[in-house]
Design a protein around this motif. Structure first.
Motif, short mmCIF file in Angstrom:
data_model
loop_
_atom_site.label_atom_id
_atom_site.label_comp_id
_atom_site.label_asym_id
_atom_site.label_seq_id
_atom_site.Cartn_x
_atom_site.Cartn_y
_atom_site.Cartn_z
N THR A 29 0.70 -1.22 -0.03
CA THR A 29 0.07 -0.01 -0.05
C THR A 29 0.70 1.31 0.00
OG1 THR A 29 -1.71 -1.07 1.13
CG2 THR A 29 -1.94 1.14 1.19
N VAL A 30 1.87 1.19 0.81
CA VAL A 30 2.87 2.26 0.93
C VAL A 30 3.51 2.67 -0.38
CG1 VAL A 30 4.69 3.42 2.01
CG2 VAL A 30 2.70 2.62 3.40
N LYS A 35 4.96 5.86 -5.16
CA LYS A 35 4.95 5.80 -6.48
C LYS A 35 3.95 6.60 -7.45
CE LYS A 35 7.65 1.51 -6.94
NZ LYS A 35 7.85 0.07 -7.27
N ILE A 36 2.93 6.45 -7.26
CA ILE A 36 1.64 7.26 -7.88
C ILE A 36 1.78 8.43 -7.46
CG2 ILE A 36 -0.65 7.07 -8.77
CD1 ILE A 36 1.25 4.93 -9.76
N VAL A 80 -5.42 7.06 -3.91
CA VAL A 80 -6.14 6.19 -4.71
C VAL A 80 -5.34 4.87 -5.09
CG1 VAL A 80 -7.26 6.00 -6.82
CG2 VAL A 80 -7.64 8.04 -5.54
N ALA A 81 -4.12 5.11 -5.33
CA ALA A 81 -3.18 4.17 -5.77
C ALA A 81 -2.99 3.17 -4.56
CB ALA A 81 -1.93 4.55 -6.58
N GLY A 107 -9.74 -3.05 -8.58
CA GLY A 107 -10.14 -1.69 -9.08
C GLY A 107 -11.63 -1.43 -8.90
N ALA A 108 -12.44 -2.55 -8.81
CA ALA A 108 -14.09 -2.20 -8.66
C ALA A 108 -14.15 -1.76 -7.25
CB ALA A 108 -14.77 -3.34 -8.74
N PHE A 109 -13.54 -2.33 -6.17
CA PHE A 109 -13.76 -1.72 -4.61
C PHE A 109 -12.93 -0.36 -4.48
CE2 PHE A 109 -13.78 -6.23 -2.96
CZ PHE A 109 -14.86 -6.18 -2.46
N THR A 110 -11.91 0.00 -5.46
CA THR A 110 -11.42 1.04 -5.40
C THR A 110 -12.25 2.25 -5.87
OG1 THR A 110 -9.28 0.23 -5.27
CG2 THR A 110 -9.40 2.66 -5.84
N GLY A 111 -12.64 2.05 -6.96
CA GLY A 111 -13.49 2.73 -7.83
C GLY A 111 -14.98 3.26 -6.93
#
Length: 146
Positions: A29-30, A35-36, A80-81, A107-111
């Motif tokens: 996660t970190v 990076k992003i 977000v990343a 991606g779905a959970f994050t969106g």
């Protein structure tokens, strides 16, 4: 007619920042956040630099605005990343397999999460979840290209 060609390889430097929190989930996660977040901050600085050069005037106000925007963009996209990478890693551990479905679910959970935090209505949250899943799955498929 003589021909000439160029043969060689072009490589880019690899930048890796290693932070060990003692927890693989937090490490991923970190890493995603840093990076992003750095990419988003760099984009914000480049955009503001272009606008300042184009406008022809540089002031302390412009500099302060650029720094605030850089921090805001870096923190937002880094978060977000980080959420996405953490979700994908978590799904991988729960499912016990590493494949494109983890990216799609992450991606779905994050969106959905990013949309819900933005106080969107249910239909928009669902659409953002579908979009996040589709983009993540597409990115995963593209990473398999040789």
């Amino acid at each position: 007619m003589p021909k000439s060609s160029f043969a060689g390889a072009l490589t880019t430097p690899r930048v890796d920042v290693g932070i060990d929190t003692g927890n693989d989930f937090l490490n991923h996660t970190v890493d995603g956040f840093l990076k992003i977040g750095a990419v988003a901050a760099t984009r914000a600085v480049a955009e503001d630099t272009y606008n300042i050069v184009k406008g022809g005037n540089f002031s302390r106000h412009h500099l302060e605005h650029a720094l605030k925007k850089m921090c805001k963009e870096g923190a937002y996209w880094g978060t977000v990343a980080g959420v996405y990478v953490g979700m994908e890693y978590g799904v991988e551990k729960v499912r016990g397999t590493k494949d494109w479905k983890n990216a799609m679910i992450g991606g779905a959970f994050t969106g959905a999460l990013v949309s819900a935090v933005g106080k969107n209505k249910r239909d928009k949250v669902v659409m953002d979840a579908l979009t996040g899943g589709a983009i993540a799955a597409a990115a995963e498929f593209l990473s398999y290209r040789s």
